[in-house]
Design an enzyme around this catalytic site. Structure first.
Site, PDB file in Angstrom:
ATOM      1  N   ARG A   1     -18.363   8.461 -38.733  1.00 25.27           N
ATOM      2  CA  ARG A   1     -17.794   9.614 -38.044  1.00 25.27           C
ATOM      3  C   ARG A   1     -17.788   9.347 -36.550  1.00 25.27           C
ATOM      4  NH1 ARG A   1     -18.964  15.229 -41.377  1.00 25.27           N
ATOM      5  NH2 ARG A   1     -17.341  14.774 -42.886  1.00 25.27           N
TER       6      ARG A   1
ATOM      7  N   GLN B   1     -11.436   9.227 -36.959  1.00 25.87           N
ATOM      8  CA  GLN B   1     -11.201  10.601 -37.390  1.00 25.87           C
ATOM      9  C   GLN B   1      -9.999  10.735 -38.316  1.00 25.87           C
ATOM     10  OE1 GLN B   1     -10.991  12.959 -33.818  1.00 25.87           O
ATOM     11  NE2 GLN B   1     -13.189  13.322 -33.766  1.00 25.87           N
TER      12      GLN B   1
ATOM     13  N   TYR C   1     -23.473  14.924 -39.333  1.00 24.05           N
ATOM     14  CA  TYR C   1     -24.070  15.615 -40.468  1.00 24.05           C
ATOM     15  C   TYR C   1     -25.371  16.275 -40.037  1.00 24.05           C
ATOM     16  CZ  TYR C   1     -20.953  12.789 -43.383  1.00 24.05           C
ATOM     17  OH  TYR C   1     -19.860  12.200 -43.951  1.00 24.05           O
TER      18      TYR C   1
ATOM     19  N   SER D   1     -13.689  14.675 -44.370  1.00 21.05           N
ATOM     20  CA  SER D   1     -13.285  15.813 -43.549  1.00 21.05           C
ATOM     21  C   SER D   1     -11.993  16.437 -44.067  1.00 21.05           C
ATOM     22  CB  SER D   1     -13.103  15.370 -42.093  1.00 21.05           C
ATOM     23  OG  SER D   1     -14.349  15.081 -41.499  1.00 21.05           O
TER      24      SER D   1
ATOM     25  N   ASP E   1     -10.825   9.782 -42.075  1.00 21.45           N
ATOM     26  CA  ASP E   1     -12.003  10.425 -42.669  1.00 21.45           C
ATOM     27  C   ASP E   1     -11.616  11.289 -43.869  1.00 21.45           C
ATOM     28  OD1 ASP E   1     -14.344  11.720 -43.267  1.00 21.45           O
ATOM     29  OD2 ASP E   1     -14.739  12.428 -41.234  1.00 21.45           O
TER      30      ASP E   1
END
Length: 381
Positions: free
Chosen positions: A120, A125, A228, A131, A128
Site C-alpha cells: 500500500r 494505488q 492497515y 481497495s 490495489d
C-alpha cells in the site's frame, strides 16, 4: 507475449480482464486470448472480447500457450498442467488461506504474483485489488443490511406519525468502512463509526457521521503498517469494549470491517454485547472469512443470536460482478502496463516486454514463486 484470461470456477462470477482492458493491453503489443465464456457472468460476451481484439480459445489452449495467465481466484495447480515454465500467474492467489497451492505453482515452474499482497504505497494505488473490491463490499454491506433490517432507513414524516431513522454503527474505517458510512448516510440513516486509528476521526466527520473513540488511554498501537490497523494494548481493548458496549445497545445496524493481515480477524463484539442489542437488530460482518469480528458469526450464513441477525458475508464484491470485474481488471492491467519496458527489436522497430526488477518494492511484495522455488519471505520460512 501471449496473455491468457482464464474462466473462473462456478462460484466466482468475476473475470480478470474486460474488453476495455483487453484493448489497453493489446495496444502495448500483447496478444490477448480469452477462454470461452470467461466474462459471461459479469456481463461481458465473447463477441465483445473479439471486438476488442482478443481471440477466444478453449481452456487447454489458454493454459498451454499463455505467457501470462490472468485469473481472479488462484486455480488449483492440478488445473494448470501443461502451462509454460516461467509463465506468470497473476491474480488473487490466497497465499495465506491456501498455502498448499503455492508449492504447486512453484513445482509447475510458474512465477506466481499475488495481487492481494500489493504494497500500500502511492505508486501501487491503481493496482490495489483489495481497495477496489473493498469499496464495493462496503457499499453492498449497507444494501444487504437495509434488505435484512425489517424497518426503513430514513426518517419519514407521515400523516400517521414519524418513522425514526435507522441508527448505523460502522466498526473499522478502512476503504470498506468509509464506503459503508457514505452509503448509509445517502440512505438517510443516523451514522456513527469507530476505529483504532485516530487519524480516521476526521474522515468520519467529513462524511457526516459521528466518531466514537476512546480518549486519553495510553498504549494505542493501532496505526498499523501499510494502511492497515494493528494490534492495540490491553488497556485500550478494555476501554474500547466498554465504549462499544454502551453504544451498540442503542444501534439498529452494526457493520464490522476490521482485519489484520496474516492474522485472524479481531473480536469486536462478544456474545454478552450482542445480548444488549435490540431484537431485530442486524450485524453485517465483513470479516467473516477470517474468523469474524462478531462472536457467533458463521461465514456464508445468517445466524440469529439473542434476537440479533448476524450476516457472515463472503466475497460481497462478487454480488456486483460487472463493476467488481471492471475494477479488478483495471488493477491487473495497471500492474502489467507499469512493468512493460520499451526496447528496440531486431528489425529496428520498438517492441515491449514485461520486466519485473528483483529490487522493486511492488515485485518483492507480490512475487510468491520463481524458477521453481517459493521466494516470498512470508512463505519461505
Amino acid at each position: 507475449m501471449i496473455v491468457s484470461v482464464l474462466k473462473e470456477a462456478a462460484e466466482e462470477p468475476r473475470v480478470a480482464a474486460i474488453p476495455e482492458t483487453v484493448k489497453k493491453l493489446a495496444a502495448k503489443g500483447l496478444t490477448l486470448q480469452v477462454e470461452h465464456g470467461a466474462g459471461e457472468r459479469a456481463g461481458f460476451s465473447d463477441a465483445a472480447y473479439e471486438e476488442a481484439g482478443a481471440k477466444m480459445v478453449d481452456r487447454e489452449t489458454a493454459i498451454s500457450s499463455g505467457d501470462m495467465l490472468l485469473g481472479v481466484q488462484g486455480p488449483d495447480p492440478s488445473q494448470l498442467k501443461g502451462a509454460k515454465k516461467g509463465a506468470y500467474l497473476i491474480g488473487a492467489l490466497s497465499p495465506a488461506t491456501h498455502p498448499e497451492r503455492i508449492g504447486g505453482y512453484a513445482g509447475l515452474g510458474l512465477e506466481a504474483l499475488a495481487m492481494e499482497w500489493m504494497p500500500r504505497i502511492t505508486r501501487a494505488q491503481s493496482m490495489d485489488i483489495l481497495s477496489s473490491q473493498s469499496n464495493l463490499a462496503g457499499y453492498k454491506a449497507v444494501v444487504d443490511a437495509a434488505a435484512t433490517y425489517e424497518r426503513a432507513f430514513p426518517m419519514m414524516m407521515t400523516a400517521a406519525g414519524t418513522v425514526s431513522p435507522a441508527k448505523v454503527f460502522v466498526m473499522g474505517v478502512g476503504v470498506a468502512g468509509l464506503q459503508a458510512i457514505a452509503t448509509a448516510k445517502r440512505l438517510g440513516a443516523q451514522v456513527s463509526a469507530t476505529d483504532v486509528r485516530s487519524a480516521t476521526k476526521e474522515q468520519i466527520k467529513s462524511l457526516g457521521a459521528k466518531p466514537i473513540f476512546v480518549e486519553n488511554v495510553e498504549g494505542i498501537e493501532g496505526e498499523g503498517q501499510g494502511g492497515y490497523a494493528g494490534e492495540t494494548s490491553e488497556e485500550y481493548k478494555k476501554a474500547q469494549a466498554e465504549l462499544v458496549s454502551g453504544h451498540i445497545a442503542k444501534q439498529d445496524i452494526v457493520i464490522t470491517t476490521a482485519l489484520i493481515p496474516g492474522r485472524p480477524a479481531p473480536r469486536l463484539i462478544s456474545d454478552a454485547q450482542l445480548a444488549t442489542m435490540k431484537p431485530g437488530s442486524v450485524i453485517i460482518d465483513l470479516a467473516a472469512e477470517a474468523g469474524g469480528n462478531v462472536e457467533g458469526c458463521v461465514a456464508g450464513e445468517t445466524t440469529t443470536v439473542h434476537g440479533v441477525k448476524i450476516v457472515g458475508t463472503v466475497q460481497l464484491a462478487r454480488d456486483l460482478a460487472g463493476d467488481a470485474a471492471a475494477l479488478f481488471s483495471r488493477n491487473i492491467a495497471n500492474f502489467i502496463l507499469a512493468f512493460m519496458a520499451e526496447e528496440e527489436g531486431e528489425s529496428g522497430g520498438d517492441s515491449a516486454r514485461f520486466v519485473l526488477p528483483d529490487d522493486d518494492e511492488i515485485v518483492t511484495g507480490i512475487r510468491l514463486t520463481k524458477d521453481g522455488k517459493i521466494v516470498h519471505e512470508r512463505l519461505s520460512g
